[in-house]
Design a protein around this motif. Structure first.
Motif, mmCIF file in Angstrom:
data_model
loop_
_atom_site.group_PDB
_atom_site.id
_atom_site.type_symbol
_atom_site.label_atom_id
_atom_site.label_comp_id
_atom_site.label_asym_id
_atom_site.label_seq_id
_atom_site.Cartn_x
_atom_site.Cartn_y
_atom_site.Cartn_z
ATOM 1 N N PRO A 120 11.410 -20.567 -14.179
ATOM 2 C CA PRO A 120 10.566 -20.320 -15.338
ATOM 3 C C PRO A 120 11.370 -20.440 -16.631
ATOM 4 C CG PRO A 120 10.295 -18.599 -13.696
ATOM 5 C CD PRO A 120 11.466 -19.419 -13.281
ATOM 6 N N LYS A 121 10.687 -20.819 -17.686
ATOM 7 C CA LYS A 121 11.372 -21.060 -18.958
ATOM 8 C C LYS A 121 12.021 -19.798 -19.504
ATOM 9 C CE LYS A 121 10.827 -23.603 -23.244
ATOM 10 N NZ LYS A 121 9.915 -24.420 -24.089
ATOM 11 N N ASN A 122 11.412 -18.623 -19.242
ATOM 12 C CA ASN A 122 12.010 -17.409 -19.795
ATOM 13 C C ASN A 122 13.382 -17.131 -19.186
ATOM 14 O OD1 ASN A 122 10.717 -16.671 -17.277
ATOM 15 N ND2 ASN A 122 11.038 -14.542 -17.829
ATOM 16 N N ILE A 123 13.593 -17.525 -17.926
ATOM 17 C CA ILE A 123 14.909 -17.345 -17.308
ATOM 18 C C ILE A 123 15.886 -18.384 -17.862
ATOM 19 C CG2 ILE A 123 16.190 -17.455 -15.141
ATOM 20 C CD1 ILE A 123 13.710 -16.323 -13.776
ATOM 21 N N ALA A 147 16.911 -28.040 -14.363
ATOM 22 C CA ALA A 147 16.283 -27.263 -15.440
ATOM 23 C C ALA A 147 16.789 -27.682 -16.818
ATOM 24 C CB ALA A 147 16.534 -25.783 -15.225
ATOM 25 N N GLY A 148 17.774 -28.596 -16.862
ATOM 26 C CA GLY A 148 18.268 -29.101 -18.139
ATOM 27 C C GLY A 148 19.361 -28.259 -18.763
ATOM 28 N N LEU A 149 19.955 -27.350 -18.004
ATOM 29 C CA LEU A 149 21.003 -26.491 -18.558
ATOM 30 C C LEU A 149 22.316 -27.266 -18.674
ATOM 31 C CD1 LEU A 149 20.032 -23.380 -16.477
ATOM 32 C CD2 LEU A 149 20.112 -23.429 -18.976
ATOM 33 N N ALA A 323 5.764 -16.421 -6.964
ATOM 34 C CA ALA A 323 5.749 -14.962 -7.047
ATOM 35 C C ALA A 323 5.307 -14.521 -8.446
ATOM 36 C CB ALA A 323 7.137 -14.417 -6.727
ATOM 37 N N ARG A 324 5.199 -13.185 -8.599
ATOM 38 C CA ARG A 324 4.733 -12.639 -9.877
ATOM 39 C C ARG A 324 5.649 -13.007 -11.033
ATOM 40 N NH1 ARG A 324 3.792 -8.273 -6.432
ATOM 41 N NH2 ARG A 324 5.766 -7.322 -7.054
ATOM 42 N N ASN A 325 6.947 -13.164 -10.741
ATOM 43 C CA ASN A 325 7.885 -13.517 -11.808
ATOM 44 C C ASN A 325 7.914 -15.020 -12.085
ATOM 45 O OD1 ASN A 325 9.223 -14.518 -9.590
ATOM 46 N ND2 ASN A 325 10.836 -12.964 -9.601
ATOM 47 N N GLN A 326 6.993 -15.751 -11.493
ATOM 48 C CA GLN A 326 6.810 -17.195 -11.700
ATOM 49 C C GLN A 326 7.887 -18.045 -11.028
ATOM 50 O OE1 GLN A 326 3.939 -18.527 -13.176
ATOM 51 N NE2 GLN A 326 3.420 -16.378 -12.873
ATOM 52 N N MET A 327 8.688 -17.447 -10.167
ATOM 53 C CA MET A 327 9.660 -18.228 -9.413
ATOM 54 C C MET A 327 9.033 -18.637 -8.081
ATOM 55 S SD MET A 327 13.344 -16.463 -10.272
ATOM 56 C CE MET A 327 12.957 -14.807 -9.746
#
Length: 392
Positions: A120-123, A147-149, A323-327
């Motif tokens: 997810p983008k927030n992570i 993820a482009g990191l 999952a709920r955390n979008q992972m």
């Protein structure tokens, strides 16, 4: 090169038998030998409270609550003149640390598991402030790069004490065999994993039930090494699935208080005919531990398993779940696990005895010893220090 002065935070104290505690136990003394014990300070925020301690001549600094200890990281870092925070663990619960790194108050290097498909983008927005992200596996490295990191380093695997994790004949372990309810006449399955929904223990138990129906003549026995009541009541699952009569599990008080040392666990692994660890792991420590003893592994083909397992059977995922955390996590195929168990049992029957792989033993010994892992970390740390010197 600027000399490193490292604040090492693996959350758990290095004397504990948790996964992160064991990592700290083996890597910090090697860091101390390389850079001087006065230049390696250990944080143990979960189990070291209020006062300082000591581990093999290195200071152990206290934390304030059972998190990564972020509320006090900057204070420890600045008060002790550190110039690198080397942190081990999950990146999704991070709070204050990314801001500290962004403001250049902490030079942050993260040794991280990646046990999901896509992030997810927030992570991504939090972990991009690390000076360097070092994943546990090549599969994790690929996910981070996808993820482009830009701050992703080559993966460094987790090590093993290869002097302790070795094959031992089962006939030398009669007390352990009895405690597990294993015998030479049963097909002995060891299922290892934290009692978390993402470990898919329920699906693996369903597969054991299917295997028992496929091959009742195998006379299976299951030892379930986990806490029985955390995210699921596994006692209820075993009862519903009709597996209570073949299943053993550890003393829960001993389990909760870290009463199973590595010597105990190496003996348990050596008693198994197969180790079942078929879920998407950030690393898969049970997979390398099993192979250090020469024991075959049933693993998930998504994630770290294919790079860690040279002796065993891979099971493809049947689906993915967000999952709920979008992972997003891969779900193993329950029939596939049952078929893998049947295959391993048939191979054991053909051999007429417990199967052990010299290839797997050598693979672990050659690639996962802690001194070998430490050498990779020395190169990584010195690269970070050289980067900082150029920056300064």
């Amino acid at each position: 090169m600027i000399a490193p002065r490292i604040l090492f935070n693996a959350k758990d104290h290095p004397t504990l038998n948790s996964g992160y505690g064991v990592i700290a136990r083996y890597i910090t003394p090697l860091l101390g030998e390389r850079y001087g014990k006065d230049n390696v300070l250990i944080m143990a925020p979960v189990y070291q409270r209020d006062s300082e301690g000591e581990f093999q001549g290195m200071r152990v600094l206290p934390g304030v609550n059972p998190t990564f200890g972020e509320e006090i990281i900057a204070d420890h870092y600045e008060r002790n003149g550190c110039n690198m925070l080397l942190q081990v663990g999950d990146t999704w619960p991070l709070g204050a640390l990314p801001d500290l790194a962004r403001d250049d108050r902490v030079l942050w290097v993260q040794w991280a598991p990646v046990d999901w498909l896509g992030m997810p983008k927030n992570i991504v927005n939090r972990i991009r402030f690390a000076h360097m992200l070092v994943p546990f596996t090549k599969a994790g490295e690929a996910q981070l790069r996808q993820a482009g990191l830009p701050n992703v380093a080559p993966a460094i695997w987790l090590g093993l004490n290869t002097d302790l994790w070795q094959p031992r004949p089962r006939e030398t372990l009669p007390k352990t065999m009895k405690s597990l309810n294993f015998s030479e006449d049963t097909f002995n399955i060891l299922l290892v994993g934290a009692n978390q929904e993402r470990k898919r223990i329920r699906q693996q138990l369903e597969a054991v039930r299917l295997f028992r129906q496929f091959a009742p003549e195998s006379n299976p026995r299951l030892y379930l090494h986990t806490m029985m009541k955390i995210e699921r009541d596994l006692n209820a699952d075993l009862d519903e699935l009709g597996l209570v009569d073949i299943t053993g599990w550890p003393d829960q008080y001993r389990m909760a208080h870290g009463g199973f040392g590595e010597d105990n666990m190496a003996a348990i692994f050596n008693c198994a005919d197969v180790v079942l660890n078929c879920c998407q792991e950030g690393f898969g420590l049970a997979q390398t531990q099993a192979q250090a003893c020469g024991v075959p592994v049933i693993y998930l083909t998504e994630g770290a398993g294919p790079e860690l397992v040279v002796f065993g059977t891979g099971v493809p995922p049947m689906a993915v779940e967000t999952a709920r955390n979008q992972m997003t996590i891969a779900m193993p195929s329950t029939p596939g696990i049952a078929e893998a168990l049947k295959y391993q049992w048939e191979k054991r029957k053909e051999a007429g005895q417990t199967r052990r792989s010299e290839k797997a033993i050598l693979f672990i010994r050659d690639n996962f010893s802690w001194p070998k892992i430490a050498e990779q970390w020395f190169a990584c740390i010195e690269r970070v220090m050289e980067d900082r010197e150029r920056y300064c």
